[in-house]
Design a protein around this motif. Structure first.
Motif, mmCIF file in Angstrom:
data_model
loop_
_atom_site.group_PDB
_atom_site.id
_atom_site.type_symbol
_atom_site.label_atom_id
_atom_site.label_comp_id
_atom_site.label_asym_id
_atom_site.label_seq_id
_atom_site.Cartn_x
_atom_site.Cartn_y
_atom_site.Cartn_z
ATOM 1 N N THR A 1 -25.738 23.057 34.987
ATOM 2 C CA THR A 1 -26.333 23.144 36.122
ATOM 3 C C THR A 1 -27.816 24.413 35.141
ATOM 4 N N PRO A 2 -28.352 24.120 36.033
ATOM 5 C CA PRO A 2 -29.509 25.097 34.825
ATOM 6 C C PRO A 2 -29.190 26.430 34.938
ATOM 7 N N GLY A 3 -28.811 27.697 33.642
ATOM 8 C CA GLY A 3 -28.295 28.450 34.343
ATOM 9 C C GLY A 3 -26.799 29.213 34.205
ATOM 10 N N PHE A 4 -25.908 28.276 34.715
ATOM 11 C CA PHE A 4 -25.364 28.227 33.795
ATOM 12 C C PHE A 4 -24.382 27.328 32.771
ATOM 13 N N LYS A 5 -25.257 27.842 32.222
ATOM 14 C CA LYS A 5 -24.743 26.465 30.896
ATOM 15 C C LYS A 5 -24.692 27.885 29.889
ATOM 16 N N GLY A 6 -23.284 27.204 29.148
ATOM 17 C CA GLY A 6 -22.984 28.337 28.434
ATOM 18 C C GLY A 6 -22.438 29.565 28.543
ATOM 19 N N ARG A 7 -22.001 29.246 30.199
ATOM 20 C CA ARG A 7 -21.119 30.526 30.993
ATOM 21 C C ARG A 7 -19.600 29.842 30.826
ATOM 22 N N VAL B 1 -26.155 30.523 45.831
ATOM 23 C CA VAL B 1 -26.952 30.862 46.000
ATOM 24 C C VAL B 1 -26.687 32.447 45.993
ATOM 25 N N TYR B 2 -26.663 33.217 44.573
ATOM 26 C CA TYR B 2 -26.700 34.368 43.868
ATOM 27 C C TYR B 2 -28.567 35.008 43.745
ATOM 28 N N ILE B 3 -28.189 35.497 44.238
ATOM 29 C CA ILE B 3 -29.613 36.993 43.768
ATOM 30 C C ILE B 3 -28.992 37.991 44.002
ATOM 31 N N TYR B 4 -29.706 38.519 42.780
ATOM 32 C CA TYR B 4 -28.932 39.517 42.043
ATOM 33 C C TYR B 4 -30.730 40.622 41.766
ATOM 34 N N PRO B 5 -31.049 41.873 42.977
ATOM 35 C CA PRO B 5 -31.554 42.559 42.354
ATOM 36 C C PRO B 5 -31.698 43.536 41.010
ATOM 37 N N ASP B 6 -32.701 43.820 39.574
ATOM 38 C CA ASP B 6 -32.267 44.073 38.880
ATOM 39 C C ASP B 6 -31.820 45.879 39.310
ATOM 40 N N ALA C 1 -36.469 48.260 38.310
ATOM 41 C CA ALA C 1 -37.344 47.452 38.620
ATOM 42 C C ALA C 1 -37.283 46.506 39.943
ATOM 43 N N SER C 2 -38.324 46.180 40.115
ATOM 44 C CA SER C 2 -38.629 44.980 41.269
ATOM 45 C C SER C 2 -38.484 43.334 41.435
ATOM 46 N N GLY C 3 -37.632 43.322 40.020
ATOM 47 C CA GLY C 3 -37.136 41.317 39.921
ATOM 48 C C GLY C 3 -35.333 41.381 39.722
ATOM 49 N N ALA C 4 -35.465 40.112 40.027
ATOM 50 C CA ALA C 4 -34.170 39.340 40.624
ATOM 51 C C ALA C 4 -33.705 38.629 40.055
ATOM 52 N N ASP C 5 -32.651 38.273 39.437
ATOM 53 C CA ASP C 5 -31.777 37.417 38.512
ATOM 54 C C ASP C 5 -31.253 36.602 39.219
ATOM 55 N N VAL C 6 -31.901 34.880 39.506
ATOM 56 C CA VAL C 6 -31.289 34.108 40.965
ATOM 57 C C VAL C 6 -30.973 33.394 40.210
ATOM 58 N N ARG C 7 -29.419 32.661 40.648
ATOM 59 C CA ARG C 7 -29.041 31.188 40.064
ATOM 60 C C ARG C 7 -28.533 30.667 40.998
ATOM 61 N N SER C 8 -28.203 28.675 40.710
ATOM 62 C CA SER C 8 -27.503 28.701 42.213
ATOM 63 C C SER C 8 -27.070 26.779 41.760
ATOM 64 N N TRP C 9 -25.950 26.588 42.302
ATOM 65 C CA TRP C 9 -25.292 25.383 42.090
ATOM 66 C C TRP C 9 -25.129 24.651 43.661
ATOM 67 N N VAL C 10 -25.023 23.056 43.565
ATOM 68 C CA VAL C 10 -24.477 22.177 44.259
ATOM 69 C C VAL C 10 -23.301 21.400 43.740
ATOM 70 N N SER C 11 -22.644 20.744 44.351
ATOM 71 C CA SER C 11 -21.135 20.366 44.188
ATOM 72 C C SER C 11 -22.030 19.226 43.072
ATOM 73 N N ALA C 12 -20.902 18.618 42.682
ATOM 74 C CA ALA C 12 -21.153 17.245 42.166
ATOM 75 C C ALA C 12 -21.593 16.009 42.796
ATOM 76 N N ASP C 13 -20.953 15.881 44.254
ATOM 77 C CA ASP C 13 -21.421 14.643 44.599
ATOM 78 C C ASP C 13 -22.835 15.043 46.240
ATOM 79 N N HIS C 14 -22.719 16.653 45.708
ATOM 80 C CA HIS C 14 -24.570 16.312 46.314
ATOM 81 C C HIS C 14 -25.439 17.320 44.739
#
Length: 151
Positions: free
Chosen positions: A49-55, A100-105, A109-122
């Motif tokens: 999933t985008p945001g998790f590749k290579g992790r 869904v993960y929302i982690y402020p900087d 600063a007023s930014g955030a790093d966001v990631r999300s995933w759904v299970s394979a069956d969804h």
């Protein structure tokens, strides 16, 4: 140990979001069984999933007890306003189908790093979740910049 808040003190953190096929609520220890089931059934899918590749998350050998500790940490972050993790439930159901993960900087600063995933069956919900969360971040959150891997 004090947790440092990374959003303005007067900001009222949203407690939910409903979208086409899903709804979000703050992730906590009470979600352990469903959360564990959702991600352990979808490790390869999540890692692609985008945001998790290579992790290295999720680790395939993580136990339910270790997952519970992880959920307790996310709940503490939410309570301390330093991070906001939401469980994704299937609409019309209590089934947990993602996060869904929302982690402020942390720099203030007023930014955030966001990631999300759904299970394979969804997996078909991934784009709709991304679009709904992106719009929600623009309309209901105080961030001026958001890093969230596009779909």
């Amino acid at each position: 140990m004090a947790v440092m808040s990374f959003v303005p003190d007067d900001f009222e953190v949203p407690r939910s979001l409903a979208g086409e096929g899903f709804r979000l609520e703050p992730l906590g220890p009470e979600h352990n069984e469903g959360d564990y089931r959702a991600w352990t059934s979808s490790i390869a899918h999540i890692r692609s999933t985008p945001g998790f590749k290579g992790r290295s998350w999720p680790p395939p050998d993580m136990t339910p007890a270790e997952n519970l500790g992880d959920l307790e940490r996310h709940a503490a972050d939410f309570a301390g306003r330093s991070g906001f993790t939401y469980t994704v439930r299937a609409a019309g159901s209590d089934e947990i189908i993602g996060c869904v993960y929302i982690y402020p900087d942390a720099s203030g600063a007023s930014g955030a790093d966001v990631r999300s995933w759904v299970s394979a069956d969804h997996a078909a919900l991934d784009v709709a979740l991304y679009q709904a969360v992106s719009a929600w971040l623009r309309s209901a959150w105080p961030f001026t910049t958001v890093t969230y891997a596009s779909r």
